[in-house]
Design an enzyme around this catalytic site. Structure first.
Site, short mmCIF file in Angstrom:
data_model
loop_
_atom_site.label_atom_id
_atom_site.label_comp_id
_atom_site.label_asym_id
_atom_site.label_seq_id
_atom_site.Cartn_x
_atom_site.Cartn_y
_atom_site.Cartn_z
N ASP A 45 51.39 46.48 38.95
CA ASP A 45 52.77 46.16 39.59
C ASP A 45 53.77 45.23 39.00
O ASP A 45 54.91 44.94 39.24
CB ASP A 45 52.61 46.11 41.06
CG ASP A 45 51.65 45.01 41.58
OD1 ASP A 45 51.63 44.23 40.69
OD2 ASP A 45 51.57 44.68 42.84
N SER A 46 52.99 44.32 38.24
CA SER A 46 53.61 43.63 37.20
C SER A 46 54.94 44.19 36.38
O SER A 46 55.94 43.43 35.99
CB SER A 46 52.88 42.78 36.08
OG SER A 46 51.92 43.71 35.58
N ASP A 84 48.04 50.23 40.15
CA ASP A 84 47.92 49.12 41.33
C ASP A 84 48.46 49.90 42.25
O ASP A 84 49.58 50.86 42.06
CB ASP A 84 48.85 48.06 40.87
CG ASP A 84 48.27 46.96 40.35
OD1 ASP A 84 46.96 46.80 40.60
OD2 ASP A 84 48.95 46.05 39.71
N LYS A 112 43.77 49.58 42.11
CA LYS A 112 43.53 48.57 42.42
C LYS A 112 44.33 47.98 43.59
O LYS A 112 45.77 48.34 43.71
CB LYS A 112 43.88 47.58 41.27
CG LYS A 112 43.49 46.19 41.65
CD LYS A 112 43.56 45.27 40.14
CE LYS A 112 45.06 45.15 39.64
NZ LYS A 112 45.80 44.19 40.43
N GLU A 114 44.91 44.60 46.61
CA GLU A 114 44.90 42.91 46.59
C GLU A 114 44.11 42.85 48.06
O GLU A 114 44.46 43.43 49.13
CB GLU A 114 46.26 42.06 46.35
CG GLU A 114 46.86 42.40 45.16
CD GLU A 114 48.18 41.52 45.04
OE1 GLU A 114 49.01 41.80 44.05
OE2 GLU A 114 48.67 41.08 46.04
N GLU A 181 42.55 36.15 39.78
CA GLU A 181 43.58 35.78 39.16
C GLU A 181 43.80 34.32 39.82
O GLU A 181 44.03 34.05 40.90
CB GLU A 181 44.88 36.64 39.70
CG GLU A 181 46.31 35.98 38.93
CD GLU A 181 47.25 36.95 39.15
OE1 GLU A 181 48.37 36.57 38.45
OE2 GLU A 181 47.17 38.16 39.53
#
Length: 255
Positions: A45-46, A84, A112, A114, A181
């Site tokens: 999602d960057s 993501d 993925k 978080e 991270e």
């Protein structure tokens, strides 16, 4: 369709050759990175920042992620394709499973998300639906607004213990690997040594994780307006792009 054999191979690398991972957001980049032998391609999602121009990842939607995941999947990479789940796409188990299935249908081999202890139930639901999950601990970009910025994690014994509890919880829920991270090196090494699945670090120092992931624009220098302090560019394509475009403008202008 997911390829669970790729996830199994990733799991076996815990004590083997370090895992190399790079972000990819489009078809040609995915092909080039795959031809270079990268182990894992992350449709991160960057892309919200380095492709779409948003200030952070909190503006990224499922529509964005599906569009870019499908583009990368069309490259038919040998690498594991990880996508993501964007913010608020996994707030509840049923929602998380539905959105994970959409990403899998777009071509992702795994998804993925978080978070630690509080995400265990979400992870278990996705894994039970047959879709491999990779976790993400440490600095969580989707929480950057509420946390007021990007900060190193695991600096105190209490923070390290919290991260370890989170790692153990999501390992128990079935993750295939965990991205760490911006975790301080000592804590990243502690986590890596304490869990049975691979860790993939970004901003955690050298040799503290089972692999490394980098944002491809940081690696090649195509997003020069912001480069994280831990990034290690291998080339600098931005001046070359400006130069090529300038030559084109001059040629066309000269008629």
């Amino acid at each position: 369709m997911t390829d669970t054999s790729k996830s199994a191979n990733l799991r076996l690398r815990k004590n083997g050759r370090p895992i190399s991972a790079l972000t990819a957001y489009d078809y040609p980049t995915a092909r080039l990175l795959d031809e270079a032998g990268v182990d894992l391609l992350l449709v991160g999602d960057s892309l919200g920042m380095v492709v779409l121009g948003f200030p952070d990842t909190t503006h990224v939607t499922m529509e964005h992620m599906l569009h870019h995941t499908a583009a990368v999947a069309r490259a038919k990479p040998k690498a594991l394709l990880l996508a993501d789940l964007p913010i608020h796409s996994y707030d509840a188990p049923d929602q998380a499973v539905a959105n994970a299935k959409l990403l899998a249908a777009a071509g992702a081999d795994a998804v993925k998300l978080e978070g630690g202890v509080h995400q265990a139930g979400i992870i278990r639901a996705i894994v039970d639906a047959g879709i491999p999950v990779i976790g993400h601990l440490g600095m969580l970009p989707q929480r950057v607004v509420e946390e007021g910025g990007y900060r190193k994690k695991g600096k105190t014994p209490e923070q390290a213990d919290e991260l370890l509890r989170g790692a153990q919880a999501i390992v128990g829920a079935g993750v295939s690997a965990i991205v760490l991270e911006s975790v301080v090196p000592k804590t990243a090494k502690l986590l890596t040594d304490s869990i049975p699945v691979p860790t993939i670090g970004i901003g955690c120092g050298d040799g503290n994780c089972d692999g490394e992931v980098a944002v491809v624009t940081d690696l090649i220098g195509s997003f020069p307006w912001f480069v994280p302090p831990f990034a290690r560019p291998e080339t600098d394509v931005a001046p070359l792009i400006r130069q090529a475009a300038g030559k084109y403008v001059a040629r066309v202008s000269e008629g």
